[in-house]
Design a protein around this motif. Structure first.
Motif, PDB file in Angstrom:
ATOM      1  N   LEU A  73     -63.152  74.838  47.862  1.00 47.96           N
ATOM      2  CA  LEU A  73     -63.204  73.442  48.294  1.00 47.96           C
ATOM      3  C   LEU A  73     -61.855  72.744  48.123  1.00 47.96           C
ATOM      4  O   LEU A  73     -61.460  71.928  48.955  1.00 47.96           O
ATOM      5  CB  LEU A  73     -64.273  72.678  47.510  1.00 47.96           C
ATOM      6  CG  LEU A  73     -65.736  72.918  47.887  1.00 47.96           C
ATOM      7  CD1 LEU A  73     -66.635  72.030  47.034  1.00 47.96           C
ATOM      8  CD2 LEU A  73     -65.982  72.650  49.364  1.00 47.96           C
ATOM      9  N   ALA A  74     -61.156  73.053  47.031  1.00 48.29           N
ATOM     10  CA  ALA A  74     -59.869  72.394  46.778  1.00 48.29           C
ATOM     11  C   ALA A  74     -58.857  72.698  47.877  1.00 48.29           C
ATOM     12  O   ALA A  74     -57.917  71.928  48.095  1.00 48.29           O
ATOM     13  CB  ALA A  74     -59.314  72.836  45.425  1.00 48.29           C
ATOM     14  N   ASP A  75     -59.068  73.825  48.567  1.00 57.23           N
ATOM     15  CA  ASP A  75     -58.177  74.193  49.667  1.00 57.23           C
ATOM     16  C   ASP A  75     -58.725  73.752  51.019  1.00 57.23           C
ATOM     17  O   ASP A  75     -58.124  74.026  52.055  1.00 57.23           O
ATOM     18  CB  ASP A  75     -57.964  75.708  49.663  1.00 57.23           C
ATOM     19  CG  ASP A  75     -57.238  76.170  48.409  1.00 57.23           C
ATOM     20  OD1 ASP A  75     -56.023  76.010  48.335  1.00 57.23           O
ATOM     21  OD2 ASP A  75     -57.916  76.688  47.494  1.00 57.23           O
ATOM     22  N   GLY A  76     -59.899  73.086  51.000  1.00 54.59           N
ATOM     23  CA  GLY A  76     -60.454  72.534  52.227  1.00 54.59           C
ATOM     24  C   GLY A  76     -61.334  73.470  53.014  1.00 54.59           C
ATOM     25  O   GLY A  76     -61.578  73.216  54.209  1.00 54.59           O
ATOM     26  N   PHE A  77     -61.837  74.534  52.371  1.00 54.59           N
ATOM     27  CA  PHE A  77     -62.642  75.527  53.090  1.00 54.59           C
ATOM     28  C   PHE A  77     -64.061  75.617  52.525  1.00 54.59           C
ATOM     29  O   PHE A  77     -64.293  75.418  51.327  1.00 54.59           O
ATOM     30  CB  PHE A  77     -61.985  76.907  53.007  1.00 54.59           C
ATOM     31  CG  PHE A  77     -60.617  76.967  53.609  1.00 54.59           C
ATOM     32  CD1 PHE A  77     -60.446  76.979  54.982  1.00 54.59           C
ATOM     33  CD2 PHE A  77     -59.485  77.005  52.800  1.00 54.59           C
ATOM     34  CE1 PHE A  77     -59.183  77.032  55.544  1.00 54.59           C
ATOM     35  CE2 PHE A  77     -58.218  77.061  53.351  1.00 54.59           C
ATOM     36  CZ  PHE A  77     -58.064  77.069  54.733  1.00 54.59           C
TER      37      PHE A  77
ATOM     38  N   ALA B 238     -65.844  69.996  54.245  1.00 50.85           N
ATOM     39  CA  ALA B 238     -66.097  71.317  53.654  1.00 50.85           C
ATOM     40  C   ALA B 238     -67.233  71.234  52.636  1.00 50.85           C
ATOM     41  O   ALA B 238     -67.397  70.233  51.930  1.00 50.85           O
ATOM     42  CB  ALA B 238     -64.831  71.849  53.002  1.00 50.85           C
ATOM     43  N   ARG B 239     -68.007  72.308  52.550  1.00 51.92           N
ATOM     44  CA  ARG B 239     -69.151  72.363  51.638  1.00 51.92           C
ATOM     45  C   ARG B 239     -69.095  73.642  50.808  1.00 51.92           C
ATOM     46  O   ARG B 239     -68.500  74.651  51.227  1.00 51.92           O
ATOM     47  CB  ARG B 239     -70.468  72.349  52.422  1.00 51.92           C
ATOM     48  CG  ARG B 239     -70.687  71.122  53.253  1.00 51.92           C
ATOM     49  CD  ARG B 239     -71.898  71.272  54.141  1.00 51.92           C
ATOM     50  NE  ARG B 239     -73.119  71.458  53.377  1.00 51.92           N
ATOM     51  CZ  ARG B 239     -74.273  71.866  53.913  1.00 51.92           C
ATOM     52  NH1 ARG B 239     -74.347  72.137  55.193  1.00 51.92           N
ATOM     53  NH2 ARG B 239     -75.343  71.984  53.151  1.00 51.92           N
ATOM     54  N   GLN B 240     -69.740  73.584  49.645  1.00 55.30           N
ATOM     55  CA  GLN B 240     -69.886  74.772  48.803  1.00 55.30           C
ATOM     56  C   GLN B 240     -71.356  75.001  48.494  1.00 55.30           C
ATOM     57  O   GLN B 240     -72.068  74.070  48.110  1.00 55.30           O
ATOM     58  CB  GLN B 240     -69.121  74.639  47.484  1.00 55.30           C
ATOM     59  CG  GLN B 240     -69.215  75.896  46.612  1.00 55.30           C
ATOM     60  CD  GLN B 240     -68.822  75.646  45.171  1.00 55.30           C
ATOM     61  OE1 GLN B 240     -68.684  74.506  44.754  1.00 55.30           O
ATOM     62  NE2 GLN B 240     -68.659  76.707  44.412  1.00 55.30           N
ATOM     63  N   PHE B 241     -71.823  76.241  48.663  1.00 57.82           N
ATOM     64  CA  PHE B 241     -73.130  76.659  48.181  1.00 57.82           C
ATOM     65  C   PHE B 241     -72.908  77.428  46.883  1.00 57.82           C
ATOM     66  O   PHE B 241     -72.297  78.500  46.891  1.00 57.82           O
ATOM     67  CB  PHE B 241     -73.825  77.576  49.191  1.00 57.82           C
ATOM     68  CG  PHE B 241     -74.339  76.888  50.426  1.00 57.82           C
ATOM     69  CD1 PHE B 241     -74.295  75.507  50.560  1.00 57.82           C
ATOM     70  CD2 PHE B 241     -74.886  77.631  51.464  1.00 57.82           C
ATOM     71  CE1 PHE B 241     -74.776  74.880  51.704  1.00 57.82           C
ATOM     72  CE2 PHE B 241     -75.369  77.014  52.603  1.00 57.82           C
ATOM     73  CZ  PHE B 241     -75.316  75.637  52.733  1.00 57.82           C
ATOM     74  N   ASN B 242     -73.372  76.871  45.769  1.00 56.93           N
ATOM     75  CA  ASN B 242     -73.268  77.552  44.479  1.00 56.93           C
ATOM     76  C   ASN B 242     -74.680  77.884  44.022  1.00 56.93           C
ATOM     77  O   ASN B 242     -75.447  76.989  43.657  1.00 56.93           O
ATOM     78  CB  ASN B 242     -72.569  76.659  43.449  1.00 56.93           C
ATOM     79  CG  ASN B 242     -72.351  77.370  42.125  1.00 56.93           C
ATOM     80  OD1 ASN B 242     -72.080  78.575  42.093  1.00 56.93           O
ATOM     81  ND2 ASN B 242     -72.465  76.638  41.029  1.00 56.93           N
ATOM     82  N   TYR B 243     -75.039  79.169  44.057  1.00 55.93           N
ATOM     83  CA  TYR B 243     -76.415  79.575  43.800  1.00 55.93           C
ATOM     84  C   TYR B 243     -76.664  79.819  42.319  1.00 55.93           C
ATOM     85  O   TYR B 243     -75.831  80.382  41.611  1.00 55.93           O
ATOM     86  CB  TYR B 243     -76.752  80.832  44.603  1.00 55.93           C
ATOM     87  CG  TYR B 243     -76.885  80.562  46.083  1.00 55.93           C
ATOM     88  CD1 TYR B 243     -78.069  80.058  46.607  1.00 55.93           C
ATOM     89  CD2 TYR B 243     -75.817  80.768  46.942  1.00 55.93           C
ATOM     90  CE1 TYR B 243     -78.189  79.790  47.969  1.00 55.93           C
ATOM     91  CE2 TYR B 243     -75.925  80.500  48.297  1.00 55.93           C
ATOM     92  CZ  TYR B 243     -77.118  80.010  48.806  1.00 55.93           C
ATOM     93  OH  TYR B 243     -77.224  79.732  50.150  1.00 55.93           O
TER      94      TYR B 243
END
Length: 345
Positions: free
Chosen positions: A158-162, A329-334
């Protein structure tokens, strides 16, 4: 009642047997057993070893879905590990199976590429990229230079925009420490691997090591001399446990957190050679819950990573990015789950 997610797995639970794997892989039961225990004295080809490990993972976790008619969508999956490395750490192989199943059910096409042939293999005919593993900032920019939607799996980008997909490896470290303390184990060690970005330019401090320092210090159980860092392989686990035994002698911790199941196989071998019973003298809890965790002796307590959801989540994020290239940008953290078997008290 303990305040963390875990369950104790019974031996009565129906599971794939070594005989099932042997029959499907076309090898003997003895060969399967030795491959699943990473027996370095076994003389078999890498192809045979790969076939057995792949069959074990497929039968345990990843039943194939029926294919649907193909679409014009083509997705590139960058394999961070070499094929040989993949045989030592099956975590990314599990994620690959999940990606394959999800992509096949949508009718899209899938093509695996390596970090070495990425530039030549991936072009404008692809609809998007899923990058497995660890990448530095410049490597991410090089991948993004293809002007294709991209999702990173295995690190928070996320910090890199992805967009990215990860497993929670922080909470389980606290769960394990709490579990050991509840079992009367107050001397706890860590055996973990050191990873680097895809072409080895930048070492990455492991999340489990960072969490162990934080939670271990808070619980008063962190001792730097009880931390051993190597590679995420059975050979490294074996070497690191031997190093711990040689250095610590009678002060060897009674509980260890091990970075992954493959390392734990080597740790078990070293403990057995020194006649240190598991879990009576040393308790072990590892990470990932790949198929081999069920075939060690004793069976491994481990943290289950939902690699099936990670693979499906990566495809979902990529599809969303293809539909809406400008979205945030989004993050899925399972979440993960602690599974207690016979290797720990």
């Amino acid at each position: 009642m303990k305040a963390f997610a875990y369950y104790t797995e019974s031996r009565k639970k129906k599971t794939t047997t070594i005989k099932d794997i042997a029959n499907k892989a076309g090898v003997s039961i003895s060969t399967v057993s030795r491959i699943l225990n990473f027996d370095t004295t076994l003389s078999v080809t890498d192809a045979t070893r790969a076939r057995v490990l792949h069959v074990a993972e497929e039968m345990e976790y990843k039943p194939r879905r029926k294919k649907t008619p193909k679409t014009t969508t083509k997705i590139a999956v960058i394999q961070w590990h070499s094929e040989k490395q993949e045989l030592n750490d099956l975590y990314y192989l599990q994620i690959q199976y999940a990606i394959e199943n999800t992509v096949q059910s949508s009718g899209a096409a899938l093509q695996y590429v390596t970090t070495e042939n990425f530039n030549e293999a991936v072009n404008s005919t692809f609809s998007g990229i899923i990058a497995l593993g660890k990448y530095g900032h410049q490597e991410m920019l090089d991948i993004a230079a293809k002007k294709l939607p991209v999702v990173f799996v295995g690190q928070n980008s996320l910090a890199d925009g992805f967009d990215s997909v990860t497993s929670d490896y922080v909470s389980p470290v606290k769960w394990i420490i709490d579990h050991y303390l509840a079992a009367g184990i107050q001397d706890i060690g860590l055996i973990v691997g050191q990873e680097a970005t895809s072409i080895g330019h930048q070492e990455i401090k492991d999340t489990r090591l960072q969490a162990f320092e934080t939670f271990g210090q808070a619980a008063g159980v962190y001792t730097p001399e009880h931390v051993f860092v190597g590679a995420f392989t059975p050979e490294s686990g074996y070497a690191l446990m031997n190093e711990a035994i040689d250095q610590l002698g009678d002060k060897l911790p009674h509980g260890f957190i091990v970075g992954n199941d493959a390392m734990a196989v080597g740790v078990i071998r070293a403990l057995n050679e020194h006649d240190l019973p598991i879990p009576e003298r040393v308790s072990l809890i590892s990470f990932n819950d790949v198929a081999v965790a069920k075939y060690t002796s004793p069976r491994l307590s481990t943290v289950h990573a939902y690699t099936d959801l990670m693979g499906a989540g990566a495809v979902q994020l990529l599809q969303e990015r293809i539909s809406d290239p400008k979205r945030v940008a989004r993050q899925f953290n399972y979440a993960t789950k602690l599974i207690l078997r016979e290797s720990s008290k």
